[in-house]
Design an enzyme around this catalytic site. Structure first.
Site, PDB file in Angstrom:
ATOM      1  N   LYS A   7       4.361   6.872  13.340  1.00  0.00           N
ATOM      2  CA  LYS A   7       3.735   8.140  12.963  1.00  0.00           C
ATOM      3  C   LYS A   7       4.349   9.301  13.750  1.00  0.00           C
ATOM      4  CE  LYS A   7      -0.863   6.142  12.076  1.00  0.00           C
ATOM      5  NZ  LYS A   7      -1.096   6.619  10.705  1.00  0.00           N
ATOM      6  N   ARG A  52      -4.763  -2.394   5.168  1.00  0.00           N
ATOM      7  CA  ARG A  52      -5.015  -3.238   3.995  1.00  0.00           C
ATOM      8  C   ARG A  52      -4.484  -4.656   4.200  1.00  0.00           C
ATOM      9  NH1 ARG A  52      -1.766   1.080   0.566  1.00  0.00           N
ATOM     10  NH2 ARG A  52      -2.638   2.269   2.290  1.00  0.00           N
TER      11      ARG A  52
END
Length: 493
Positions: free
Chosen positions: A279, A353
């Site tokens: 990130k 996920r």
């Protein structure tokens, strides 16, 4: 802080430091206002007539000793028109009053809040402790100079309807338990990642289990996860020095201990660097909040035990940490999940996920009545719904509708997003069954589409709390959402 329901036709009894009195904009004021008016020789009615005491919603007027008979401070608050007064307006009234009491450092009050509109009282007493806790909560464990403790320590809610007394007392107890659960969730979520890792979550759950005999806690470390072929879950944590641990909290409150449980699965990324798909540095400190789903599960399970709900509930905290390392999983890797479905990794920052899909497969063994996962899953949800609504999707319309309904009742708003076959095509892979990221378009929905492939054996809903679980900036911190919504859901089962 102690909050009590007091049956009385007088606001001056029992004795307190301050009387909180509501005034309305209708022609006639309440008997309690008239009582105070008599005790002040008509001063109150004069001030209402002149507008110096306002009936406008949330407007407060503080009067110091103006009667030798009362010998108490007076705080008036406007509640607008009685016909329009509801739980939403009561929230504004409560916030205005508590703000004033804290500023004036008042210790104890008698308050006529429950005499305004009896039909709203049950929801008011449930919301009151939650609103107060939100206004007084402070996370200062790591500060050398602690915040001062609020002076307000006792609130007597005057009720002149004895028939409501028992239901109001029960509603207040529920509200206090929910408020405590929210505060606990916030504290766990606010912990820095060098303290709060998957082991910390497991340890907190074990402590909760020792406190409540109705809870059974078990933890699965990396060896146990490997035996279960939870390879997607394990891949995410491969770059971290901290072990991945899935913690399961079981509660059996139903008469039939084998009755189908309600299952909650919380994403517990105690820090998310993005892994190899790292990130940007700006705002990365907030990635300690990527475990707010797991913190929510903890708070809800604490409340479930304290409420002694007559149902079975299973809470799963999927603890993990996503870090860049020579052993990290990579874009282009293909993972075989616990279910056997293969996943091509497109982006290692779409890691939540991957953890959840194995946890959602794991909970099939409980033959659940419903499964709800809670996850700070996608920035796209913030783009879609801002910081106001939790995104809700699922494979069962009734479950989704019920969650939206209880979210409004709890004041913890949620909004349904579509999840249909048009979006499913975006997660097709050329070399595996599916990819773990479907691109920018409809990112929240394609993430839910991914999870839906692993939830076909039960009724399932997905809560994306990326926009609601914490706030940024000067007031950075966890919000405790959607604890209130989920407890409200379980209370209705």
């Amino acid at each position: 802080m102690e909050i009590l329901i007091k049956n009385s036709n007088s606001i001056t009894k029992p004795k307190s430091e301050c009387l909180v009195i509501t005034v309305n904009s209708d022609k006639n004021q309440s008997d309690l206002v008239k009582e105070i008016d008599e005790a002040t020789n008509g001063l109150v009615s004069q001030l209402i007539k002149s507008g110096d005491i306002s009936s406008e919603l949330g407007k407060t007027t503080f009067l110091y000793s103006c009667s030798s008979i009362l010998n108490q401070e007076l705080l008036f608050v406007g509640c607008g028109k009685l016909k329009e007064f509801d739980t939403n307006q009561s929230k504004q009234v409560i916030q205005a009053v508590v703000k004033e009491l804290l500023a004036k450092k008042v210790k104890s009050v008698n308050w006529d809040l429950l005499t305004v509109k009896s039909t709203a009282n049950i929801e008011i007493v449930k919301k009151l402790p939650q609103i107060i806790n939100k206004m007084t909560y402070c996370f200062d464990q790591f500060k050398t100079k602690k915040s001062p403790t609020p002076n307000l320590d006792k609130i007597n809610l005057i009720c002149n309807d004895k028939k409501q007394s028992e239901s109001l007392t029960n509603g207040l107890l529920q509200g206090q338990i929910i408020a405590d659960a929210i505060s606990t969730t916030k504290t766990i979520a606010n912990m820095p990642s060098n303290v709060c890792n998957a082991q910390y979550l497991a340890d907190q759950a074990k402590q909760l289990g020792k406190k409540h005999s109705s809870l059974k806690v078990s933890c699965l470390g990396e060896k146990e996860l490997a035996k279960l072929n939870m390879n997607a879950y394990l891949a995410v944590g491969r770059g971290s020095a901290n072990e991945s641990i899935m913690t399961i909290i079981e509660y059996h409150g139903a008469k039939d201990k084998k009755a189908q449980p309600y299952v909650l699965v919380g994403k517990g990324l105690t820090f998310d660097s993005g892994g190899i798909s790292i990130k940007p540095s700006a705002g990365m400190d907030e990635m300690k909040y990527d475990m707010c789903g797991a913190a929510t599960v903890y708070g809800v399970m604490q409340a479930v035990a304290e409420l002694k709900l007559p149902i079975n509930v299973v809470g799963v905290m999927a603890g993990c940490e996503n870090m860049p390392d020579g052993n990290s999983y990579r874009p282009g890797d293909i993972l075989t999940t616990m279910s056997g479905i293969t996943v091509e990794v497109i982006n290692t920052d779409a890691e939540g996920r991957l953890v959840l899909c194995d946890a959602l497969t794991y909970v099939e063994r409980y033959k659940p009545k419903t499964v709800i996962d809670i996850a700070t899953l996608t920035g796209a949800c913030i783009v879609a719904l801002g910081h106001h609504y939790t995104g809700v999707m699922g494979n069962n319309k009734n479950l989704v509708n019920e969650l939206v309904l209880v979210s409004n009742k709890a004041g913890d708003k949620a909004w349904e997003l579509p999840i249909d076959n048009d979006f499913q095509e975006q997660i097709n892979s050329t070399c595996a069954d599916i990819v773990n990221a479907g691109g920018r378009d409809g990112g929240t929905i394609t993430a839910a589409c991914f999870l839906s492939r692993f939830t076909e054996k039960y009724h399932w809903a997905h809560l994306d709390i990326a926009g609601t679980a914490w706030q940024s900036g000067a007031k950075k911190g966890a919000t405790g959402r959607p604890v209130a919504m989920l407890i409200e859901y379980l209370l209705t089962q």
